[in-house]
Design an enzyme around this catalytic site. Sequence first.
Site, short mmCIF file in Angstrom:
data_model
loop_
_atom_site.label_atom_id
_atom_site.label_comp_id
_atom_site.label_asym_id
_atom_site.label_seq_id
_atom_site.Cartn_x
_atom_site.Cartn_y
_atom_site.Cartn_z
NE ARG A 114 -36.29 -16.83 -43.63
CZ ARG A 114 -35.65 -15.79 -43.13
NH1 ARG A 114 -36.03 -15.27 -42.00
NH2 ARG A 114 -34.61 -15.29 -43.74
CG ASP A 134 -27.23 -23.89 -40.56
OD1 ASP A 134 -26.94 -23.50 -41.71
OD2 ASP A 134 -27.23 -23.14 -39.57
CB CYS A 187 -31.36 -13.31 -36.10
SG CYS A 187 -31.51 -14.96 -36.78
NE ARG A 191 -26.82 -14.86 -37.84
CZ ARG A 191 -27.61 -15.49 -38.72
NH1 ARG A 191 -28.86 -15.72 -38.43
NH2 ARG A 191 -27.15 -15.85 -39.90
CE LYS A 240 -31.75 -21.14 -45.98
NZ LYS A 240 -31.10 -20.00 -45.34
CG ASN A 241 -27.63 -21.35 -46.23
OD1 ASN A 241 -28.62 -20.62 -46.41
ND2 ASN A 241 -27.39 -21.95 -45.08
#
Length: 421
Positions: free
Chosen positions: A400, A308, A115, A120, A22-23
């Site tokens: 997500r 993460d 967030c 952020r 995803k990133n």
Amino acid sequence: MEKLIVTGGASLTGTINVSGSKNSSLPILAATLLTEDQCVIRRVPDVSDTNYMLQILSQLGAEVERASGNVVVTAKEVSHETPYDIVRKMRASVCMMGPLVARLGRANVSLPGGCVIGDRPIDLHLRALKELGAEVEVKGGYVIIRVPHGLQGKEINLRGKFGSTVLGTDNLMMAATLSKGTTIIEGAAAEPEVVDLADFLNKMGAKVSGAGTRRVEVEGVGELHGAEHTVIPDRIEAGTFLVAAAMAAGSNLRVHRLRADHLTAVIDTLRACGHEIEVSGESTTVRRTESPRGTRIRTGPFPEFPTDMQAQMTALFVVSDGISTVVDTVFPERFMHVPELQRMGAVIERQGNTAIVEGGQPLTGAPVMASDLRASAALVLAALRAEGETQINRLYHIDRGYEHIDEKLISAGAVMRRERV
Ligand code: EPZ
């Protein structure tokens, strides 16, 4: 709205395949704005964040087609204004700034919303674009960027008080590809996803060198052309499944299509806890030890332990013997999972950017609330181990960033089902 009902106690065996990152997909999809030619991006995971990005590209005027994991983008004519209603849902859309400014000489990008994992800011992004010659104004919830005299490359220090910035490095790299002269990025992020973006930019005709180190050099070129690219495996999804196998009693799970060199800190930590990890090419097998130990982790920029993966590892420490400590130096507030794990019986004490876990606790199923993406994944892992049934509400947080996480875990033996609320 959906929830996940998990019945704990199953072992995880067999093989789980990892999806594309995803990133990595998000900045690479943004980079397609740098050319009017067609770009083909393969292994883009079907998660809501990448779908938001495709909606933004489409609303900017690009032609977007998705056929299973392959995405075709042709940004022949694009607007400089990103749509607030979508951008506000996904902070990563800030990485549109660099390509829009480089391609069009201007951009209006909505400021990212709040967030749950903490503050952020994008001060480093904006400072870097200003150093290249952009004029930046924040007005009405938008960042308004103009480049009256074109972008001019220079040496820029991108370090912030929390270390390097991943999307900040991406934005600056992308803006620098079409700047005049050469840009040197000091204090660049070295995450694998930054390297993947640089690889894609170079396939488009850019001249980026040093990606994966703290010093990246970008020699500006006149224009970029279309390219094809397959994104790297999602190292955080892969790491989540490695930890899942270390959580669930009796597990012997092969996680396939991963890059073990992107997960050294996570693999080293699992080995330190006593689990047997066997790396073989693009597969890594986890055999859970019967007497797992806790340890200490401290997050930091790659190749240090990834923030993460901190929530997922915290869940593992709960069911491992001894005292463990978790320090998050990247997002000091990223502990939304702690109160939810405590509802399941975890004994964790929060002290600022540190969580102290008293391991060896039995977990019992309970209704819990998903919050940020990775905290929610940690709850799924805890539920795999908990006695009885756990209900995880607000499943959209997990969707997500994880492609069919329940289907993948069920295929390895987990007992869970989705239910509409
Ligand atoms: C990327 O976010 C990832 N997201 C995040 O993953 C990940 O947690 C983060 O990098 C750190 O590894 C994507 O790639 C889409 P940063 P990013 O800028 O780039 C501070 C997930 O779960 N900072 O590297 O937004 C910031 O507050 C997500 O998949 C500034 O101070 O993160 C943080 O403390 C969550 N000023 C630190 O730097 C800035 O201008 C690192 O943030 C920018 C950042």
